[in-house]
Design a protein around this motif. Sequence first.
Motif, PDB file in Angstrom:
ATOM      1  N   GLY A 249      -9.959  -6.373  -6.598  1.00  0.00           N
ATOM      2  CA  GLY A 249     -10.472  -6.261  -5.240  1.00  0.00           C
ATOM      3  C   GLY A 249      -9.479  -6.673  -4.179  1.00  0.00           C
ATOM      4  O   GLY A 249      -9.575  -6.236  -3.027  1.00  0.00           O
ATOM      5  N   VAL A 250      -8.513  -7.507  -4.552  1.00  0.00           N
ATOM      6  CA  VAL A 250      -7.524  -7.972  -3.579  1.00  0.00           C
ATOM      7  C   VAL A 250      -6.695  -6.813  -3.044  1.00  0.00           C
ATOM      8  O   VAL A 250      -6.320  -6.772  -1.871  1.00  0.00           O
ATOM      9  N   HIS A 251      -6.419  -5.827  -3.933  1.00  0.00           N
ATOM     10  CA  HIS A 251      -5.541  -4.720  -3.564  1.00  0.00           C
ATOM     11  C   HIS A 251      -6.270  -3.560  -2.894  1.00  0.00           C
ATOM     12  O   HIS A 251      -5.633  -2.626  -2.416  1.00  0.00           O
ATOM     13  N   ALA A 252      -7.592  -3.583  -2.881  1.00  0.00           N
ATOM     14  CA  ALA A 252      -8.348  -2.400  -2.470  1.00  0.00           C
ATOM     15  C   ALA A 252      -7.994  -1.899  -1.073  1.00  0.00           C
ATOM     16  O   ALA A 252      -7.767  -0.699  -0.887  1.00  0.00           O
TER      17      ALA A 252
ATOM     18  N   GLY B 141      -6.006   1.555  -0.852  1.00  0.00           N
ATOM     19  CA  GLY B 141      -6.779   2.635  -0.243  1.00  0.00           C
ATOM     20  C   GLY B 141      -6.051   3.261   0.932  1.00  0.00           C
ATOM     21  O   GLY B 141      -6.015   4.491   1.090  1.00  0.00           O
ATOM     22  N   GLU B 142      -5.435   2.428   1.763  1.00  0.00           N
ATOM     23  CA  GLU B 142      -4.665   2.947   2.899  1.00  0.00           C
ATOM     24  C   GLU B 142      -3.451   3.739   2.432  1.00  0.00           C
ATOM     25  O   GLU B 142      -3.108   4.774   3.016  1.00  0.00           O
ATOM     26  N   GLN B 143      -2.784   3.247   1.371  1.00  0.00           N
ATOM     27  CA  GLN B 143      -1.591   3.947   0.896  1.00  0.00           C
ATOM     28  C   GLN B 143      -1.958   5.320   0.332  1.00  0.00           C
ATOM     29  O   GLN B 143      -1.254   6.306   0.571  1.00  0.00           O
ATOM     30  N   VAL B 144      -3.070   5.388  -0.418  1.00  0.00           N
ATOM     31  CA  VAL B 144      -3.517   6.684  -0.936  1.00  0.00           C
ATOM     32  C   VAL B 144      -3.830   7.632   0.214  1.00  0.00           C
ATOM     33  O   VAL B 144      -3.450   8.812   0.182  1.00  0.00           O
TER      34      VAL B 144
ATOM     35  N   THR C 173       4.237  -0.364  -4.487  1.00  0.00           N
ATOM     36  CA  THR C 173       3.948  -1.125  -3.267  1.00  0.00           C
ATOM     37  C   THR C 173       2.501  -1.021  -2.804  1.00  0.00           C
ATOM     38  O   THR C 173       2.133  -1.650  -1.804  1.00  0.00           O
ATOM     39  N   ALA C 174       1.660  -0.255  -3.498  1.00  0.00           N
ATOM     40  CA  ALA C 174       0.288  -0.064  -3.027  1.00  0.00           C
ATOM     41  C   ALA C 174      -0.480  -1.382  -2.947  1.00  0.00           C
ATOM     42  O   ALA C 174      -1.364  -1.544  -2.113  1.00  0.00           O
ATOM     43  N   GLY C 175      -0.139  -2.323  -3.804  1.00  0.00           N
ATOM     44  CA  GLY C 175      -0.831  -3.609  -3.784  1.00  0.00           C
ATOM     45  C   GLY C 175      -0.246  -4.609  -2.815  1.00  0.00           C
ATOM     46  O   GLY C 175      -0.797  -5.696  -2.621  1.00  0.00           O
ATOM     47  N   GLN C 176       0.866  -4.255  -2.176  1.00  0.00           N
ATOM     48  CA  GLN C 176       1.530  -5.184  -1.262  1.00  0.00           C
ATOM     49  C   GLN C 176       0.741  -5.302   0.039  1.00  0.00           C
ATOM     50  O   GLN C 176       0.433  -4.300   0.691  1.00  0.00           O
ATOM     51  N   THR C 177       0.407  -6.519   0.409  1.00  0.00           N
ATOM     52  CA  THR C 177      -0.306  -6.774   1.654  1.00  0.00           C
ATOM     53  C   THR C 177      -0.059  -8.207   2.077  1.00  0.00           C
ATOM     54  O   THR C 177       0.005  -9.110   1.238  1.00  0.00           O
TER      55      THR C 177
END
Length: 315
Positions: A97-100, A104-107, A282-286
């Motif tokens: 859930g941390v990466h959602a 989601g924005e990257q997709v 990088t999709a999980g990077q935030t």
Amino acid sequence: MPDITVLRTGAHGTPMSEYAAALRERLPECDVALARTPADERDLVADARVVTGVDIDEALLSEADELELFAGAYAGYEHLPLDALRERGVAVTNAAGVHAPSAGEQVLGYLLTFARRLHEGWRRQQHREFRHYRAGELKGSTVTVVGLGAIGQGVVQRLQGFDVDTIGVRYTPEKGGPTDEVVGFDDEALHDAFARTDYLVLACPLTDTTRHLVDRAALNTLPPESVLVNVARGGVVDTDALVSALRREDLRGAALDVTDPEPLPEDHPLWNFENVVVTPHTAGQTPEYWNRLADILATNVPRLDADEELQNRVA
């Protein structure tokens, strides 16, 4: 001795000191210690009730005599010594859930890039070509999302308002989901969904079922104008089959945040396709990663004391 020990290895290029600070802010009544060396780790896990970090090996685990909870810093947990943790009666949670939001924005960025052919505009800019090209619209397309966990649901949520049809793929389709349609992993239903897909988004864990899910047969089923987006794991896609499909122009393109192998070697053919976008996982990077992870652990510490169900418990 500390109530919570934060192990030293960071994630996504951000230091664990930020995570420790976020935990101290949320749990002021707890003693939160940050290990900075291997010796620190051995000393600090000895009496800690909670240890949190990317990984814990069996040697370090053997030093943790009072451990009740290992709070993993990744959504994946296959790399953890689950059998050893189970034998010691240690609960395990993850970062699901941390990466959602970020994933989601990257997709969504990938989908709009291919719908509007922004990658072609970028290519022409590099050559200083002010020359028009035809772009399309995301509106009216069908987006199939494989995996309806936190990331998959985050993708579907962000597609609302774009006037697209959505198909979800999950192990238990009878549970339904946020998509217009939900199917399972059986071949007939899966290939029927793929045949109607304009954008195939992979957001599932890597399991025996999903390994090489997108193989030659699946790529042959997808329409030639479809686009593959992978923010799951590289092994969900048969890389050789993908390269062959791209060479035959059986796909409009691919956006790959994960690859197999990973990192992608410098001489790999995927680098050479103008219709392939590669990003380095990088999709999980935030910037909110540690805050969100700290929220989960701050929720679970009181639950651990009260012997209640833990959020994100996986083992």
